[in-house]
Design a protein around this motif. Structure first.
Motif, PDB file in Angstrom:
ATOM      1  N   UNK A 198     -23.898  71.534 108.940  1.00 52.05           N
ATOM      2  CA  UNK A 198     -23.255  70.249 108.621  1.00 52.05           C
ATOM      3  C   UNK A 198     -21.789  70.207 109.044  1.00 52.05           C
ATOM      4  N   UNK A 199     -21.172  71.375 109.218  1.00 55.18           N
ATOM      5  CA  UNK A 199     -19.774  71.404 109.672  1.00 55.18           C
ATOM      6  C   UNK A 199     -19.643  70.885 111.107  1.00 55.18           C
ATOM      7  N   UNK A 204      -3.903  68.008 103.737  1.00 57.50           N
ATOM      8  CA  UNK A 204      -4.802  68.172 104.879  1.00 57.50           C
ATOM      9  C   UNK A 204      -6.137  67.503 104.580  1.00 57.50           C
ATOM     10  N   UNK A 205      -6.424  66.432 105.286  1.00 55.78           N
ATOM     11  CA  UNK A 205      -7.688  65.718 105.086  1.00 55.78           C
ATOM     12  C   UNK A 205      -8.871  66.606 105.441  1.00 55.78           C
ATOM     13  N   UNK A 206      -8.738  67.383 106.514  1.00 55.36           N
ATOM     14  CA  UNK A 206      -9.853  68.235 106.944  1.00 55.36           C
ATOM     15  C   UNK A 206     -10.163  69.306 105.892  1.00 55.36           C
ATOM     16  N   UNK A 207      -9.130  69.937 105.372  1.00 56.23           N
ATOM     17  CA  UNK A 207      -9.361  70.962 104.354  1.00 56.23           C
ATOM     18  C   UNK A 207      -9.957  70.372 103.081  1.00 56.23           C
ATOM     19  N   UNK A 208      -9.417  69.240 102.658  1.00 61.31           N
ATOM     20  CA  UNK A 208      -9.854  68.646 101.403  1.00 61.31           C
ATOM     21  C   UNK A 208     -11.222  67.982 101.505  1.00 61.31           C
ATOM     22  N   UNK A 209     -11.480  67.293 102.614  1.00 56.13           N
ATOM     23  CA  UNK A 209     -12.702  66.500 102.719  1.00 56.13           C
ATOM     24  C   UNK A 209     -13.870  67.225 103.370  1.00 56.13           C
ATOM     25  N   UNK A 210     -13.590  68.229 104.186  1.00 56.68           N
ATOM     26  CA  UNK A 210     -14.661  68.916 104.904  1.00 56.68           C
ATOM     27  C   UNK A 210     -14.812  70.359 104.427  1.00 56.68           C
ATOM     28  N   UNK A 211     -13.766  71.147 104.584  1.00 57.31           N
ATOM     29  CA  UNK A 211     -13.879  72.573 104.283  1.00 57.31           C
ATOM     30  C   UNK A 211     -14.058  72.842 102.790  1.00 57.31           C
ATOM     31  N   UNK A 212     -13.588  71.946 101.961  1.00 58.90           N
ATOM     32  CA  UNK A 212     -13.737  72.163 100.524  1.00 58.90           C
ATOM     33  C   UNK A 212     -15.201  72.121 100.086  1.00 58.90           C
ATOM     34  N   UNK A 213     -16.092  71.658 100.962  1.00 55.86           N
ATOM     35  CA  UNK A 213     -17.520  71.669 100.648  1.00 55.86           C
ATOM     36  C   UNK A 213     -18.083  73.086 100.629  1.00 55.86           C
ATOM     37  N   UNK A 214     -17.449  73.986 101.371  1.00 56.64           N
ATOM     38  CA  UNK A 214     -17.952  75.372 101.393  1.00 56.64           C
ATOM     39  C   UNK A 214     -16.885  76.399 101.032  1.00 56.64           C
ATOM     40  N   UNK A 263     -19.229  78.653  97.799  1.00 58.02           N
ATOM     41  CA  UNK A 263     -17.956  78.751  97.091  1.00 58.02           C
ATOM     42  C   UNK A 263     -17.223  79.984  97.588  1.00 58.02           C
ATOM     43  N   UNK A 264     -16.836  79.960  98.859  1.00 56.03           N
ATOM     44  CA  UNK A 264     -16.145  81.089  99.464  1.00 56.03           C
ATOM     45  C   UNK A 264     -14.665  80.994  99.111  1.00 56.03           C
ATOM     46  N   UNK A 265     -14.103  81.983  98.431  1.00 58.80           N
ATOM     47  CA  UNK A 265     -12.691  81.909  98.036  1.00 58.80           C
ATOM     48  C   UNK A 265     -11.756  82.070  99.232  1.00 58.80           C
ATOM     49  N   UNK A 266     -10.927  81.071  99.450  1.00 59.51           N
ATOM     50  CA  UNK A 266      -9.989  81.049 100.577  1.00 59.51           C
ATOM     51  C   UNK A 266      -8.625  80.612 100.061  1.00 59.51           C
ATOM     52  N   UNK A 267      -7.582  81.388 100.361  1.00 56.17           N
ATOM     53  CA  UNK A 267      -6.235  81.007  99.989  1.00 56.17           C
ATOM     54  C   UNK A 267      -5.719  79.885 100.874  1.00 56.17           C
ATOM     55  N   UNK A 268      -4.765  79.120 100.364  1.00 52.51           N
ATOM     56  CA  UNK A 268      -4.215  77.998 101.140  1.00 52.51           C
ATOM     57  C   UNK A 268      -2.823  77.668 100.620  1.00 52.51           C
ATOM     58  N   UNK A 269      -1.954  77.243 101.520  1.00 53.87           N
ATOM     59  CA  UNK A 269      -0.644  76.741 101.102  1.00 53.87           C
ATOM     60  C   UNK A 269      -0.848  75.518 100.217  1.00 53.87           C
ATOM     61  N   UNK A 270      -0.251  75.541  99.036  1.00 56.54           N
ATOM     62  CA  UNK A 270      -0.529  74.512  98.031  1.00 56.54           C
ATOM     63  C   UNK A 270      -0.229  73.100  98.528  1.00 56.54           C
ATOM     64  N   UNK A 271       0.783  72.941  99.383  1.00 54.06           N
ATOM     65  CA  UNK A 271       1.135  71.605  99.874  1.00 54.06           C
ATOM     66  C   UNK A 271      -0.002  70.986 100.676  1.00 54.06           C
ATOM     67  N   UNK A 272      -0.872  71.815 101.277  1.00 56.78           N
ATOM     68  CA  UNK A 272      -1.985  71.309 102.073  1.00 56.78           C
ATOM     69  C   UNK A 272      -3.081  70.698 101.210  1.00 56.78           C
ATOM     70  N   UNK A 273      -3.078  71.014  99.920  1.00 55.25           N
ATOM     71  CA  UNK A 273      -4.031  70.400  98.993  1.00 55.25           C
ATOM     72  C   UNK A 273      -3.433  69.184  98.301  1.00 55.25           C
ATOM     73  N   UNK A 274      -2.260  68.762  98.765  1.00 51.98           N
ATOM     74  CA  UNK A 274      -1.634  67.576  98.194  1.00 51.98           C
ATOM     75  C   UNK A 274      -0.702  67.842  97.038  1.00 51.98           C
ATOM     76  N   UNK A 275      -0.478  69.100  96.704  1.00 51.48           N
ATOM     77  CA  UNK A 275       0.453  69.416  95.625  1.00 51.48           C
ATOM     78  C   UNK A 275       1.888  69.182  96.097  1.00 51.48           C
ATOM     79  N   UNK A 276       2.684  68.531  95.278  1.00 55.56           N
ATOM     80  CA  UNK A 276       4.047  68.143  95.661  1.00 55.56           C
ATOM     81  C   UNK A 276       5.013  69.299  95.393  1.00 55.56           C
TER      82      UNK A 276
END
Length: 317
Positions: free
Chosen positions: A310-311, A28-38, A5-18
């Protein structure tokens, strides 16, 4: 994948926020589906935070490329510059736990680089950085920052994620209980990781810790070390530098390996150097023999397992 659970900032639109100017998002599929695991993503939208509604009039960068203003495209009297910069200050002050930041490419607020800047007459000027991104990076020069679009490049992706994990390790191992000893221990564990990115940095920081650091105040040593380390880690590791590290690691086992095993390792490392295989191949073989013949020092090297396997990052470099 190991639960992290490494805290990482991100532009909100990349998480699907409108939250984009048109009421849409840039999920961002990669951020949501892969990187969000760690990564425990912390979303921020500086334009919304600056008081701009959704949907809203678009803004663009106008003026001097080195110090532009963020003005409305339809109404240039709309100036969001100060609000965007102030939100970067807010994030810096209230979220010191962040170990990285993923930004939206090309955004006049969040773009890390090559953002379009215009002269007041509407003609293109030299490119620059988004207002929020520029202030965020100036406030946090050691913080790993990358644009989501650049994560499609295997080398840039691996570089950014490596830096995030190193910075996280620093926060966990040194920043929580600082001492010159803990810095030296941290450096010892990350030596080969640094060597893969910059042999100059490997030598420079080693000399600094041995000669200068013991004579300086601890807070100065902390600041100098982590900023210098993260700056050198921005340099992209390549096949030549990785090959150098692989050979150094193999050297720790040279007295314990028979001739056939040595030749197998050398052949595999050469296949990597000449682009016949990816980095995961010689590393997997080295780690196999290190389990039998490695000492505590070499087995502790972060280079061997810099992030969850796993990454699959080393499957592509």
């Amino acid at each position: 994948m190991a639960s992290l659970s490494i805290p990482v900032g991100i532009s909100a639109c990349l998480l699907g926020q409108k939250v984009r100017f048109d009421g849409g998002h840039k999920r961002s599929v990669y951020c949501l589906n892969i990187l969000s695991e760690c990564f425990d993503f912390k979303p921020f939208c500086p334009e919304v935070a600056a008081g701009l509604g959704t949907p809203r009039q678009p803004i663009r960068l106008v003026g001097d490329a080195a110090d532009p203003r963020a003005l409305g495209t339809r109404n240039p009297d709309l100036d969001a510059t100060d609000g965007l910069a102030e939100h970067a200050d807010f994030v810096t002050e209230h979220h010191p736990e962040l170990c990285g930041y993923v930004l939206m490419k090309g955004s006049p607020s969040c773009g890390m680089e090559r953002v379009k800047v215009y002269h007041p007459n509407g003609m293109p000027n030299e490119a620059g950085s988004g207002i929020f991104a520029a202030r965020l990076m100036a406030n946090n020069p050691a913080l790993p920052v990358e644009e989501e679009g650049r994560l499609n490049d295997a080398v840039l992706r691996e570089n950014f994620i490596t830096r995030v994990f190193v910075y996280y390790n620093w926060q966990q191992e040194v920043a929580t209980d600082p001492s010159v000893h803990s810095i030296i221990q941290f450096h010892s564990r990350h030596k080969y990781q640094l060597m893969a990115h910059s042999y100059k940095g490997y030598k420079e920081l080693g000399r600094y810790l041995a000669s200068d650091a013991p004579q300086q105040p601890l807070d100065e040593v902390m600041n100098h070390y982590i900023l210098t380390l993260m700056t050198f880690l921005k340099e992209r590791a390549n096949r030549k530098s990785h090959t150098n590290v692989l050979m150094h690691i193999m050297g720790y086992m040279k007295k314990d390996l028979d001739q056939d095993t040595k030749q197998d390792l050398l052949t595999t490392i050469e296949e990597y150097r000449t682009r016949k295989v990816h980095l995961v191949v010689p590393l997997t073989l080295l780690k196999h023999y290190l389990k039998r013949h490695g000492n505590d020092y070499i087995l502790s090297q972060a280079y061997l397992d810099p992030y969850p396997h796993e990454l699959g990052l080393r499957n592509y470099i």
